[in-house]
Write an enzyme that holds these catalytic residues in place. Structure first.
Site, PDB file in Angstrom:
ATOM      1  N   VAL A 185       0.827  -1.205   0.000  1.00  0.00           N
ATOM      2  CA  VAL A 185       0.000   0.000   0.000  1.00  0.00           C
ATOM      3  C   VAL A 185       0.864   1.259   0.000  1.00  0.00           C
ATOM      4  O   VAL A 185       0.567   2.232  -0.692  1.00  0.00           O
ATOM      5  CB  VAL A 185      -0.960  -0.006   1.207  1.00  0.00           C
ATOM      6  CG1 VAL A 185      -1.616   1.354   1.398  1.00  0.00           C
ATOM      7  CG2 VAL A 185      -2.024  -1.084   1.028  1.00  0.00           C
ATOM      8  N   GLU A 186       1.957   1.230   0.757  1.00  0.00           N
ATOM      9  CA  GLU A 186       2.788   2.423   0.884  1.00  0.00           C
ATOM     10  C   GLU A 186       3.573   2.738  -0.388  1.00  0.00           C
ATOM     11  O   GLU A 186       3.628   3.891  -0.812  1.00  0.00           O
ATOM     12  CB  GLU A 186       3.759   2.268   2.064  1.00  0.00           C
ATOM     13  CG  GLU A 186       3.096   2.334   3.425  1.00  0.00           C
ATOM     14  CD  GLU A 186       2.579   3.727   3.742  1.00  0.00           C
ATOM     15  OE1 GLU A 186       3.074   4.712   3.162  1.00  0.00           O
ATOM     16  OE2 GLU A 186       1.663   3.837   4.582  1.00  0.00           O
ATOM     17  N   THR A 187       4.219   1.732  -0.986  1.00  0.00           N
ATOM     18  CA  THR A 187       5.150   2.026  -2.087  1.00  0.00           C
ATOM     19  C   THR A 187       5.085   1.032  -3.235  1.00  0.00           C
ATOM     20  O   THR A 187       5.990   1.015  -4.069  1.00  0.00           O
ATOM     21  CB  THR A 187       6.603   2.059  -1.574  1.00  0.00           C
ATOM     22  OG1 THR A 187       6.974   0.757  -1.080  1.00  0.00           O
ATOM     23  CG2 THR A 187       6.790   3.092  -0.482  1.00  0.00           C
ATOM     24  N   TYR A 203      -7.603   2.517   5.082  1.00  0.00           N
ATOM     25  CA  TYR A 203      -6.195   2.159   4.950  1.00  0.00           C
ATOM     26  C   TYR A 203      -5.917   0.798   5.592  1.00  0.00           C
ATOM     27  O   TYR A 203      -5.308  -0.091   4.981  1.00  0.00           O
ATOM     28  CB  TYR A 203      -5.311   3.236   5.587  1.00  0.00           C
ATOM     29  CG  TYR A 203      -3.843   2.900   5.578  1.00  0.00           C
ATOM     30  CD1 TYR A 203      -3.026   3.298   4.527  1.00  0.00           C
ATOM     31  CD2 TYR A 203      -3.266   2.174   6.624  1.00  0.00           C
ATOM     32  CE1 TYR A 203      -1.679   2.989   4.514  1.00  0.00           C
ATOM     33  CE2 TYR A 203      -1.921   1.863   6.615  1.00  0.00           C
ATOM     34  CZ  TYR A 203      -1.129   2.270   5.559  1.00  0.00           C
ATOM     35  OH  TYR A 203       0.207   1.949   5.549  1.00  0.00           O
TER      36      TYR A 203
END
Length: 358
Positions: free
Chosen positions: A158-160, A341
């Protein structure tokens, strides 16, 4: 603090095996790093009389603090901050973070749109590739910290996108802009800039070379400098904590979750039968299971020994879907304070885990 003569063999090694940005000047430098300094390309004619933050009183106060509190070299700090850029797009993006309008009433598919950004066939397959490549590190993180691979894989995905999108903004520019030109949160970002410069000094990094998000988040797991300070670990054992290295990132994410209350082997969330539109929902709500049952909700599977839960609500377009949120779900929200999230992280990790065995 590491001096340049001692750093040379390590930096040469890291330049060959790490994705963390390094400058040629770092690798070639063999002497002359003063006490309180860090490695950077010399710019001897540049001082704080120039640059976007020249004569900025907050920048001067910041330099005074770094010199008196941490023993930094004043001339080097002037040199670094004179090369920092004020980025107007960073200010615009920060102002856009807070929603300005209320969501429309009734279900409109907000969760499905959010989920669709991350859980796609291509993204899941990229997650499988990442998991397979770093399976040993993920297993070791589970053994050491008790955090299962699917959670770590979900976070980094999800982040990168597993390192594909780690940000192209120089961290020194992002943090200086927010510390010296964004009064609403200047104190917080000045603290992050302080910690970032300490990190660069301790790890022997060029503070002008490292890149990340527009808010200063770094590496595979998008740690802010304060999170680096508290939770980043040298998980590959090379003597250098490097969030741009996937193994160090894996261990650091796991350590972050352990530090925020992750319970090994416990449930995350359980879907519910029923509708309770009159009850407040969100990851920070708390209800007894019996109270939710009296309101018309029942779990679709066992809640284990849990007697309390948060009430989660997902917008499915034509209806709302309710879930029991348990402490491990709350632990995921410590990474980003959002029900969407945390659910995306969990479900993406589950999707990747399922795809690996098919």
């Amino acid at each position: 603090m590491r001096y340049s003569a001692a750093l040379l063999p390590l930096l040469v090694l890291l330049s060959a095996c790490s994705s963390k940005p390094k400058t040629e000047a770092q690798i070639q430098q063999t002497s002359g790093t003063p006490s309180g300094g860090f490695l950077l390309q010399p710019q001897h004619d540049v001082f704080m009389q120039s640059g976007d933050f020249a004569y900025n009183p907050e920048a001067e106060k910041f330099i005074d603090k770094m010199v008196s509190k941490h023993g930094f070299d004043r001339q080097q700090l002037h040199e670094v901050l004179s090369q920092a850029k004020k980025l107007n797009y960073v200010l615009r993006l920060m102002d856009q973070q807070a929603p300005t309008t209320a969501p429309p009433p009734g279900p409109n598919g907000a969760w499905l749109r959010y989920r669709g950004k991350f859980i796609t066939p291509d993204n899941v397959q990229n997650g499988v590739m990442f998991w397979n490549q770093y399976d040993a590190a993920l297993k070791r993180a589970f053994q050491v910290y008790g955090v299962p691979p699917e959670i770590i894989v979900g976070i980094i995905g999800v982040e990168t996108r597993w390192g594909r999108v780690m940000g192209k903004t120089r961290i020194i520019d992002a943090l200086s802009t927010l510390a010296f030109a964004y009064p609403r949160r200047a104190q917080y970002f000045a603290g992050e800039l302080e910690t970032f410069l300490l990190m660069a000094r301790n790890e022997g990094d060029d503070p002008l070379a490292l890149k990340g998000s527009f808010a200063g988040a770094m590496g595979y797991g998008q740690f802010m400098p304060s999170s680096f300070k508290e939770y980043a670990v040298d998980f590959n054992g090379d003597g250098h904590v490097n969030l741009w290295d996937p193994e160090d990132a894996i261990g650091s994410v796991a350590n972050y979750f352990k530090g925020h209350g992750w319970v090994k082997g416990d449930l995350v969330a359980v879907p519910a039968n029923g509708q309770v539109p009159g009850l407040a929902n969100g990851f920070n709500t708390k209800y007894s299971v019996s109270a939710l049952q009296q309101s018309g909700l029942s779990p679709q599977s066992s809640l284990g020994n849990h007697q309390e839960a948060s009430l989660l609500r997902l917008d499915m377009g034509d209806r709302y879907q309710y879930w029991y949120g348990l402490p491990n779900f709350y632990a995921i929200t410590r990474y980003n304070h959002s029900t969407h999230y945390a659910m995306a992280v969990w479900q993406l990790g589950q999707a990747v885990a399922l795809a690996r065995v098919q």
